[in-house]
Design an enzyme around this catalytic site. Sequence first.
Site, PDB file in Angstrom:
ATOM      1  N   LYS A 150      31.089 -11.447  25.623  1.00  0.00           N
ATOM      2  CA  LYS A 150      30.018 -11.228  24.624  1.00  0.00           C
ATOM      3  C   LYS A 150      28.864 -10.402  25.189  1.00  0.00           C
ATOM      4  CE  LYS A 150      33.000 -13.457  22.607  1.00  0.00           C
ATOM      5  NZ  LYS A 150      34.095 -12.616  22.029  1.00  0.00           N
ATOM      6  N   ASP A 203      35.725  -8.090  20.657  1.00  0.00           N
ATOM      7  CA  ASP A 203      36.057  -9.507  20.825  1.00  0.00           C
ATOM      8  C   ASP A 203      36.264  -9.826  22.298  1.00  0.00           C
ATOM      9  OD1 ASP A 203      38.656 -11.761  19.574  1.00  0.00           O
ATOM     10  OD2 ASP A 203      36.534 -12.102  20.022  1.00  0.00           O
ATOM     11  N   GLU A 263      37.052 -20.251  15.173  1.00  0.00           N
ATOM     12  CA  GLU A 263      38.482 -20.409  14.930  1.00  0.00           C
ATOM     13  C   GLU A 263      38.932 -21.866  15.098  1.00  0.00           C
ATOM     14  OE1 GLU A 263      37.106 -18.081  16.850  1.00  0.00           O
ATOM     15  OE2 GLU A 263      37.900 -18.067  18.854  1.00  0.00           O
ATOM     16  N   ASP A 266      33.257 -10.076  16.600  1.00  0.00           N
ATOM     17  CA  ASP A 266      33.561 -11.510  16.472  1.00  0.00           C
ATOM     18  C   ASP A 266      32.494 -12.313  17.222  1.00  0.00           C
ATOM     19  OD1 ASP A 266      36.192 -13.794  17.512  1.00  0.00           O
ATOM     20  OD2 ASP A 266      34.933 -13.805  15.729  1.00  0.00           O
ATOM     21  N   ASN A 267      32.327 -13.584  16.851  1.00  0.00           N
ATOM     22  CA  ASN A 267      31.542 -14.557  17.621  1.00  0.00           C
ATOM     23  C   ASN A 267      30.049 -14.263  17.722  1.00  0.00           C
ATOM     24  OD1 ASN A 267      34.313 -14.068  19.621  1.00  0.00           O
ATOM     25  ND2 ASN A 267      34.006 -15.986  18.534  1.00  0.00           N
TER      26      ASN A 267
HETATM   27  C1  637 Z   1      35.000  -5.481  29.872  1.00  0.00           C
HETATM   28  C2  637 Z   1      36.365  -5.870  29.464  1.00  0.00           C
HETATM   29  N1  637 Z   1      37.347  -4.952  29.393  1.00  0.00           N
HETATM   30  C3  637 Z   1      38.573  -5.330  28.993  1.00  0.00           C
HETATM   31  N2  637 Z   1      38.936  -6.599  28.670  1.00  0.00           N
HETATM   32  C4  637 Z   1      37.975  -7.527  28.750  1.00  0.00           C
HETATM   33  C5  637 Z   1      36.663  -7.210  29.127  1.00  0.00           C
HETATM   34  N3  637 Z   1      35.921  -8.348  29.081  1.00  0.00           N
HETATM   35  C6  637 Z   1      36.746  -9.332  28.704  1.00  0.00           C
HETATM   36  N4  637 Z   1      37.984  -8.850  28.494  1.00  0.00           N
HETATM   37  C7  637 Z   1      39.143  -9.599  28.030  1.00  0.00           C
HETATM   38  O1  637 Z   1      38.839  -9.961  26.697  1.00  0.00           O
HETATM   39  C8  637 Z   1      39.104 -11.374  26.521  1.00  0.00           C
HETATM   40  C9  637 Z   1      37.808 -12.104  26.530  1.00  0.00           C
HETATM   41  C10 637 Z   1      37.325 -12.620  25.430  1.00  0.00           C
HETATM   42  C11 637 Z   1      36.016 -13.356  25.475  1.00  0.00           C
HETATM   43  N5  637 Z   1      35.962 -14.181  24.292  1.00  0.00           N
HETATM   44  C12 637 Z   1      35.284 -15.316  24.326  1.00  0.00           C
HETATM   45  O2  637 Z   1      34.660 -15.661  25.324  1.00  0.00           O
HETATM   46  C13 637 Z   1      35.358 -16.186  23.140  1.00  0.00           C
HETATM   47  C14 637 Z   1      34.931 -17.510  23.291  1.00  0.00           C
HETATM   48  C15 637 Z   1      34.991 -18.402  22.216  1.00  0.00           C
HETATM   49  C16 637 Z   1      34.530 -19.778  22.397  1.00  0.00           C
HETATM   50  C17 637 Z   1      33.737 -20.390  21.436  1.00  0.00           C
HETATM   51  C18 637 Z   1      33.294 -21.710  21.612  1.00  0.00           C
HETATM   52  C19 637 Z   1      33.656 -22.420  22.758  1.00  0.00           C
HETATM   53  F1  637 Z   1      33.262 -23.683  22.934  1.00  0.00           F
HETATM   54  C20 637 Z   1      34.460 -21.808  23.719  1.00  0.00           C
HETATM   55  C21 637 Z   1      34.883 -20.499  23.547  1.00  0.00           C
HETATM   56  C22 637 Z   1      35.489 -17.981  20.971  1.00  0.00           C
HETATM   57  C23 637 Z   1      35.918 -16.647  20.827  1.00  0.00           C
HETATM   58  O3  637 Z   1      36.416 -16.193  19.650  1.00  0.00           O
HETATM   59  C24 637 Z   1      35.848 -15.744  21.895  1.00  0.00           C
HETATM   60  O4  637 Z   1      36.250 -14.450  21.682  1.00  0.00           O
HETATM   61  C25 637 Z   1      39.968 -11.778  27.700  1.00  0.00           C
HETATM   62  O5  637 Z   1      41.311 -11.486  27.414  1.00  0.00           O
HETATM   63  C26 637 Z   1      39.401 -10.880  28.789  1.00  0.00           C
HETATM   64  O6  637 Z   1      40.323 -10.680  29.833  1.00  0.00           O
HETATM   65 MG    MG Z   2      36.463 -14.076  19.558  1.00  0.00          MG
END
Ligand code: 637
Ligand code: MG
Length: 214
Positions: A144, A141, A199, A169-170
Site C-alpha cells: 500500500k 493492489d 474480501e 484496492d484497499n
Molecule cells: C513493489 C512491488 N512490485 C511488484 N510486486 C509487489 C510489489 N510490492 C508488493 N508486491 C506483491 O504484491 C502482493 C502484495 C500485496 C499487498 N496487499 C496487501 O497487503 C493486502 C492486505 C490486506 C489485508 C487486510 C486486512 C488484514 F487484516 C490483513 C491484510 C488485504 C488486501 O486486499 C491486500 O491487497 C504480493 O504478491 C507482493 O509480492
Molecule cells: Mg488488495
Amino acid sequence: YGSTRPERILAEVKRKATRGDARSVVDTIDQYCRHQEWAMNVGDEKGTILDSIVCEVKPRAMLELGTYCGYSAVRIASLLPPNSRLITMEFNPVFAAIARQVIAWAGVEDKVVLIEGPSGDWIPKMKKEFGLTSFDLVFLDHWKDCYLPDTKLMEECGLLRTGSILVADNVICPGAPDYLEYVRGSPRYESKYFRSHLEYTRVEDGIEKSVFLG
Ligand SMILES: Cc1ncnc2c1ncn2[C@@H]1O[C@H](/C=C/CNC(=O)c2cc(-c3ccc(F)cc3)cc(O)c2O)[C@@H](O)[C@H]1O
Ligand SMILES: [Mg+2]
C-alpha cells in the site's frame, strides 16, 4: 508438510476448478478463501466493482501491480476484449510461479503477461520493452505504501494519458492514506470511492477509481 498458502490455493484450483474455465477458477478461490483460509485476493464483492470498471473501460492495455496468486489477473483477463493485454507485475518469485499456473489453468495466458520484478524497476522500462504508449487502466493492489510512488512514476514516465483510469484496492483496509490524499486533492485527477468490504469479511474497505485528466 510446510506448504504455503498460495500453494494450497493452487492445489484447490487444480482439484476443484475446470481447466480453461476462468469463472470456475475465480469461484473456486473465493469459496476456498471464504470458507477454508482467508487470503488477500480482491475477492468476490470488490471484484464485482472491478469487473464493472473493466467492462466499462474495455482497456486495450491494462496494468496490474501485485499479482499475488493471480486471482484478479484471471478475473480481469476473462473480461478483456480480443487483442487486449493485461501486464501484471509480481516481485516474489514463489507467488509469481503460483500465479503463472493459476493463469494457465484458467486458460487466459494469451491475454496476460506476468513480469517478475519490482514495479519501480519495470515501470520506467514499459514503453521500450512493450512498445506501449500508455495504459488505459491500472489496478493497484501491491504494497500500500507503493501506490503513491508508483503512480507518480507512471505520470513521470508518460504512461498515463488523458482519461487513463487508476483503480486502487484497499484504500480503507489496510489503507493507502497518502495515495488517497494525492488523487483526491490533485486537480489532475477526478476520484470516486466505491464503498465495499474487505474480501470475505464484513470489515469496511473500498476501491478508489481515479481518472487522470492530463
Ligand atoms: C513493489 C512491488 N512490485 C511488484 N510486486 C509487489 C510489489 N510490492 C508488493 N508486491 C506483491 O504484491 C502482493 C502484495 C500485496 C499487498 N496487499 C496487501 O497487503 C493486502 C492486505 C490486506 C489485508 C487486510 C486486512 C488484514 F487484516 C490483513 C491484510 C488485504 C488486501 O486486499 C491486500 O491487497 C504480493 O504478491 C507482493 O509480492
Ligand atoms: Mg488488495
